[in-house]
Design a protein around this motif. Sequence first.
Motif, PDB file in Angstrom:
ATOM      1  N   ILE A  17       0.868  -1.187   0.000  1.00  0.00           N
ATOM      2  CA  ILE A  17       0.000   0.000   0.000  1.00  0.00           C
ATOM      3  C   ILE A  17       0.899   1.229   0.000  1.00  0.00           C
ATOM      4  CG2 ILE A  17      -1.721   1.295   1.335  1.00  0.00           C
ATOM      5  CD1 ILE A  17      -2.531  -1.536   2.486  1.00  0.00           C
ATOM      6  N   ILE A  18       0.620   2.136  -0.924  1.00  0.00           N
ATOM      7  CA  ILE A  18       1.439   3.326  -1.116  1.00  0.00           C
ATOM      8  C   ILE A  18       0.588   4.528  -0.707  1.00  0.00           C
ATOM      9  CG2 ILE A  18       2.941   4.511  -2.777  1.00  0.00           C
ATOM     10  CD1 ILE A  18       3.343   1.430  -2.510  1.00  0.00           C
ATOM     11  N   THR A  19       1.086   5.376   0.174  1.00  0.00           N
ATOM     12  CA  THR A  19       0.237   6.445   0.690  1.00  0.00           C
ATOM     13  C   THR A  19       0.835   7.829   0.504  1.00  0.00           C
ATOM     14  OG1 THR A  19       1.197   6.168   2.895  1.00  0.00           O
ATOM     15  CG2 THR A  19      -0.869   5.010   2.448  1.00  0.00           C
ATOM     16  N   HIS A  20      -0.051   8.749   0.165  1.00  0.00           N
ATOM     17  CA  HIS A  20       0.222  10.191   0.266  1.00  0.00           C
ATOM     18  C   HIS A  20      -0.413  10.628   1.579  1.00  0.00           C
ATOM     19  CE1 HIS A  20       0.152  14.439  -1.677  1.00  0.00           C
ATOM     20  NE2 HIS A  20      -0.076  14.567  -0.379  1.00  0.00           N
ATOM     21  N   CYS A  21       0.415  11.065   2.521  1.00  0.00           N
ATOM     22  CA  CYS A  21      -0.069  11.350   3.876  1.00  0.00           C
ATOM     23  C   CYS A  21      -0.054  12.842   4.183  1.00  0.00           C
ATOM     24  CB  CYS A  21       0.772  10.590   4.898  1.00  0.00           C
ATOM     25  SG  CYS A  21       0.479   8.817   4.901  1.00  0.00           S
ATOM     26  N   GLU A  22      -1.210  13.468   4.074  1.00  0.00           N
ATOM     27  CA  GLU A  22      -1.457  14.825   4.571  1.00  0.00           C
ATOM     28  C   GLU A  22      -2.916  14.859   5.028  1.00  0.00           C
ATOM     29  OE1 GLU A  22       0.723  18.345   2.456  1.00  0.00           O
ATOM     30  OE2 GLU A  22      -0.036  17.006   0.906  1.00  0.00           O
ATOM     31  N   ASP A  23      -3.170  15.501   6.139  1.00  0.00           N
ATOM     32  CA  ASP A  23      -4.510  15.553   6.703  1.00  0.00           C
ATOM     33  C   ASP A  23      -5.240  16.801   6.205  1.00  0.00           C
ATOM     34  OD1 ASP A  23      -6.521  14.580   8.744  1.00  0.00           O
ATOM     35  OD2 ASP A  23      -6.142  16.608   9.502  1.00  0.00           O
ATOM     36  N   THR A  24      -6.294  16.599   5.420  1.00  0.00           N
ATOM     37  CA  THR A  24      -6.993  17.712   4.795  1.00  0.00           C
ATOM     38  C   THR A  24      -7.628  18.681   5.795  1.00  0.00           C
ATOM     39  OG1 THR A  24      -7.344  16.543   2.732  1.00  0.00           O
ATOM     40  CG2 THR A  24      -8.877  18.313   3.214  1.00  0.00           C
ATOM     41  N   PRO A  25      -8.333  18.232   6.837  1.00  0.00           N
ATOM     42  CA  PRO A  25      -8.894  19.206   7.789  1.00  0.00           C
ATOM     43  C   PRO A  25      -7.836  20.129   8.400  1.00  0.00           C
ATOM     44  CG  PRO A  25      -9.916  17.071   8.110  1.00  0.00           C
ATOM     45  CD  PRO A  25      -8.786  16.863   7.148  1.00  0.00           C
ATOM     46  N   THR A  26      -6.665  19.588   8.687  1.00  0.00           N
ATOM     47  CA  THR A  26      -5.584  20.415   9.227  1.00  0.00           C
ATOM     48  C   THR A  26      -5.136  21.453   8.203  1.00  0.00           C
ATOM     49  OG1 THR A  26      -4.845  18.556  10.592  1.00  0.00           O
ATOM     50  CG2 THR A  26      -3.280  20.347  10.243  1.00  0.00           C
ATOM     51  N   ILE A  27      -5.008  21.040   6.950  1.00  0.00           N
ATOM     52  CA  ILE A  27      -4.620  21.969   5.880  1.00  0.00           C
ATOM     53  C   ILE A  27      -5.684  23.044   5.685  1.00  0.00           C
ATOM     54  CG2 ILE A  27      -4.203  22.149   3.394  1.00  0.00           C
ATOM     55  CD1 ILE A  27      -3.038  19.258   3.596  1.00  0.00           C
TER      56      ILE A  27
END
Length: 453
Positions: free
Chosen positions: A180-190
């Motif tokens: 599993i390959i992930t792009h990890c950024e949390d949208t609500p925080t952004i």
Amino acid sequence: MNDSAPPPTLIVNARLVNEGREFDADLRMADGRIEAIGSGLSARPGETVIDAGGRRLLPGMIDDQVHFREPGLEYKGDIATESAAAAAGGLTSFMEMPNTSPPTLDSAALEDKYRRAAGRAWSNYAFYLGTSTGNIEAIRALDPKTAPGVKVFMGASTGNMLVDDPEVLDAVFRDAPTPIITHCEDTPTIDAELAKYREKYGDAIPVEYHGEIRSREACIKSTRLAIELARRHDARLHVLHISTADELALFERGPLIRADGSRKRITAETCVHFLRFDSRDYATRGNFIKCNPAIKDSTDREALIDALAGDVIDVLATDHAPHTLEEKQHGYLRAPSGLPLVQFALSAALECVHEGRLSTAQVVQKFAHAPAQLFDVRERGFLREGYRADLVLIDDTPFTVERSQVLSKCGWSPFEGTTFRSRVASTWVNGHLVWDGRALVGSPRGQRLEFDR
């Protein structure tokens, strides 16, 4: 497509870099494979002989993270143009992301990409299956030999490829038959940070604040979630484009393949632009270094280089993502994120060698060996007899990147004006010379990557 066999070729007086060693040797290619590695190999009748003159000979780089924009966004780039740039940069294999138009969310879309690449890709190729809120059955049905992995945008994409539903994420990490390959950024925080800057600047937010908006907190929160899910389900997880020093403590230190032969289950990657740029560069390069995750501070850049050297980060890649010059010249809010990188990525990585921060063997480990090992790539990524003849010859002659040199369809590079101390003198793909240091040679020679699973 030209299916003619490559000419038998003998490279003599080379400095081979492979599996942690640098050593002087000759290398013979025949029928698209490495036939022999040794000292004093004698030329055969009709064989092309190349005197490397002591220059470094590397296995071709394997870039496990590119966006080549086809189908649907070909005005930015396509498989032919971007793979040409990759071959010119010594990247002989690529793994392409699923956020095209339409996105790659089932086996039919996956095979459509393979059909598009056949006969047009200058480098070897593979394509990821994407994750959406509604394609868990396609993920479960995926033949693991047909894709390097399943890509998850964990709260940082658009449309139905944004996956933040806990039940969907749980199912993916439980049932995916590949890494599993992930792009990890949390949208609500952004979104919360963006709202603060909008309140202060309106639509005229300076690009210098991109790293504060796409914050380190957003990265850390999402990366922690991915690791938690992977541990819960004992999934193989590869976290892409680590951009902060803070995330490094979440990963295991040590080689990808341990002494007992076992492999790390959770791995990390960073990208070449995080090694060459930091937040100070927004002042001069602006949107031309705007990417997601964002380029952070100089302390992050230093920590990422150290993490590569210390085997905390396992893989080096590009996240090549071209946009047109016109798009990049919009204001901060309208300018898309992403950089074209494949053509000069290896030269950029080798700057860390010239600076004494990494060895050439470490660059080769992170940019060639590790992707092959992590994704079970068959017979590529190493200088080994019997393996496919994907090779790069390096010339330590400085050059300055100019826009006129760029082969990507977008026609620009974030490295313009940068002087690198090493260049790609030659690239071979499946035994065929495809780049001679000045121009592409012949026709596209890329083959579909195969996975030993």
